[in-house]
Scaffold this motif. Structure first.
Motif, PDB file in Angstrom:
ATOM      1  N   HIS A  70       0.855  -1.193   0.000  1.00 35.28           N
ATOM      2  CA  HIS A  70       0.000   0.000   0.000  1.00 35.28           C
ATOM      3  C   HIS A  70       0.883   1.233   0.000  1.00 35.28           C
ATOM      4  O   HIS A  70       2.035   1.192   0.432  1.00 35.28           O
ATOM      5  N   HIS A 226       5.141   6.795   1.220  1.00 30.13           N
ATOM      6  CA  HIS A 226       5.724   5.478   1.514  1.00 30.13           C
ATOM      7  C   HIS A 226       5.016   4.409   0.698  1.00 30.13           C
ATOM      8  O   HIS A 226       3.876   4.599   0.272  1.00 30.13           O
ATOM      9  N   THR A 228       4.418   0.219   1.190  1.00 33.88           N
ATOM     10  CA  THR A 228       4.572  -0.751   2.264  1.00 33.88           C
ATOM     11  C   THR A 228       4.369  -2.175   1.795  1.00 33.88           C
ATOM     12  O   THR A 228       3.264  -2.546   1.406  1.00 33.88           O
ATOM     13  N   GLN A 266       1.760  -2.942  12.043  1.00 37.35           N
ATOM     14  CA  GLN A 266       2.604  -2.083  11.195  1.00 37.35           C
ATOM     15  C   GLN A 266       3.758  -1.486  11.970  1.00 37.35           C
ATOM     16  O   GLN A 266       3.625  -1.176  13.147  1.00 37.35           O
ATOM     17  N   GLU A 294       7.781   1.604   5.593  1.00 31.72           N
ATOM     18  CA  GLU A 294       6.845   0.937   6.504  1.00 31.72           C
ATOM     19  C   GLU A 294       6.692  -0.508   6.062  1.00 31.72           C
ATOM     20  O   GLU A 294       6.836  -0.814   4.878  1.00 31.72           O
TER      21      GLU A 294
HETATM   22 NI    NI Z   1       1.054   3.110   5.584  1.00 32.44          NI
END
Ligand code: NI
Ligand code: OOG
Length: 464
Positions: A70, A226, A228, A266, A294
């Motif tokens: 994501h 970011h 992930t 996470q 992340e």
């Molecule tokens: Ni995120």
């Protein structure tokens, strides 16, 4: 016009997600390091824990694991959000859920654009956590007007991207050639820009109001901040990160480690300091930090009852801690979380029987073989007990507001705690978006229901 030459939105999304990942790896080399580490740990888990490998194979998650990621972006105006919704719709992505981050001192509210049907998710589970800045929370009227003006002057989409979005909506799709062009043009919206759109002094006053406001307002577009990847063992990746030159935040957000993972865990590492040039500078002399890394581990999607239990246990553990989780209290926080989550059953049968999680049902070979026997079981529980049906938990496809707030906070720096009196305002968000957000719980319930109907049809039963 015939639509037989249109590329399926799911394949457009798959292509876009790949192109985005390639662009980000080029821009942020540490992302490549992280991807390699996650791939290594995932391979290890699959090799050492055949039960997990089997479960992922059955549920179809194994096939999508390496594609899975994501991203997150933050936009500044209703018009930007509404056009983004149309851009994501070309790739079969719809706004799911409403997340209000203001209680955590972050002046945004958000949704997640993603595919909604299990078959579409199987092709590409790519999601984008998308936040809209709440300019009304800037308490200095002059600064607020300035921010509005700067945002009104920018266009975050290329002219060709806008043209292709309109074309896709008018025709009902894009052909192969236009798809490739659309992916390239859409990517431009998410690219990093070394040149800011404001002077150094203007940047400083935006940043003094909130670092997030500077991040949204001072640049040409909503750079992806970011991407992930999904890991099968977040604790192991977290443990190995320092060996690879990556320093993760102190605590993993979300539920504690369990045998049967639920929802989403996470962890992230700090944003990079990047050189930027303000409009009163020819060369990049300033710096800005926005982009970070992340990782996430996904588990079962919870029903309203399961989610209420999760929220209660999380809040109780946090209340007992009496402070925000941080470096100094991380160990105690983890102990408190483990202790409180003892109450949450940690096996799939109990989670199913107590209605805590959503499941997908599959007919087994034994079930098919027995379908003409007059004495065969016909109720869901009897079919499961006889091994005629198998239940696999549905994977959680969404985000968690408390976790998202923790991710925002850790990347903005701990000095940026703000307090907003504002209430959540889903209606204002949806007006800006130009449509309603979808209820994620309904989507999970529909997937579960479809699987029950398919099982009933294959077994020749009226309903389950
Ligand atoms: Ni995120
Ligand atoms: C988004 C932070 C939230 C997550 O995974 O919960 C998030 C942002 O910083 O823009 O990405």
């Amino acid at each position: 016009m015939s639509n037989q030459h249109f590329v399926s939105p799911d394949l457009i999304r798959q292509g876009f997600s790949r192109a985005m990942s390639d662009m980000y790896r080029e821009e942020v080399p540490l992302y490549g390091t992280l991807m390699a580490l996650v791939a290594q740990v995932n391979a290890q888990v699959l090799e050492q824990q055949p039960a997990i490998a089997r479960h992922l194979q059955h549920s179809g998650e194994l096939q999508r694991l390496d594609l899975e990621r994501h991203g997150a972006i933050r936009v500044g105006s209703a018009a930007e959000l509404a056009t983004l919704a149309r851009l994501f719709a070309v790739m079969g992505m719809q706004p799911v859920g409403y997340y209000d981050l203001t209680p955590a001192g972050v002046p945004v509210h958000s949704t997640a654009f993603r595919a909604v049907h299990e078959e579409a998710l199987h092709v590409s589970p790519f999601r984008v956590f998308t936040s809209l800045l709440r300019l009304e929370l800037i308490d200095n009227p002059e600064l607020r007007r300035f921010a509005e003006q700067v945002l009104a002057q920018r266009s975050i989409f290329t002219p060709k991207a806008l043209e292709l979005i309109e074309q896709a909506h008018a025709q009902g799709g894009l052909d192969e050639h236009d798809t490739q062009r659309f992916i390239q043009e859409a990517l431009e919206t998410f690219r990093w820009h070394h040149h800011a759109t404001v002077t150094a002094a203007q940047y400083a006053s935006l940043s003094a109001q909130h670092r997030l406001i500077a991040d949204v307002v001072a640049f040409k577009g909503p750079h992806i901040n970011h991407l992930t990847p999904r890991t099968l063992d977040i604790d192991e990746v977290q443990r190995l990160m320092p060996e690879h030159g990556i320093t993760p935040k102190a605590v993993i957000e979300g539920p504690p480690r369990r045998a049967c993972p639920i929802l989403l865990r996470q962890t992230s590492f700090k944003a990079l300091e990047e050189r930027v040039a303000f409009t009163d500078q020819d060369l990049p002399q300033g710096s800005h930090s926005a982009r970070f890394g992340e990782i996430e581990q996904r588990g079962a999607a919870l029903t309203p009852k399961g989610r209420a239990l999760y929220d209660r246990l999380l809040n109780a553990a946090r209340d007992a801690l009496g402070d925000f989780p941080s470096e100094s209290n991380a160990q105690r926080y983890n102990q408190l979380m483990q202790a409180h989550f003892d109450e949450f059953p940690d096996n799939h049968d109990a989670m199913r029987e107590q209605g805590l999680a959503y499941f997908r049902y599959f007919v087994s070979d034994a079930g098919l073989a027995a379908r003409h026997q007059p004495q065969r079981p016909t109720t869901l529980s009897a079919l499961l007990a006889a091994g005629h049906l198998r239940a696999e938990p549905l994977v959680y496809e969404d985000f968690l507001p408390v976790s998202a707030a923790g991710i925002f906070q850790s990347n903005l720096g701990d000095d940026s705690q703000s307090h907003y009196a504002a209430h959540s305002n889903r209606q204002a968000f949806e007006t800006a978006l130009g449509r309603a957000t979808l209820d994620e719980l309904q989507l999970y319930a529909q997937t579960q229901q479809r699987s029950l109907e398919q099982c009933a049809a294959s077994l020749g039963l009226p309903a389950l």
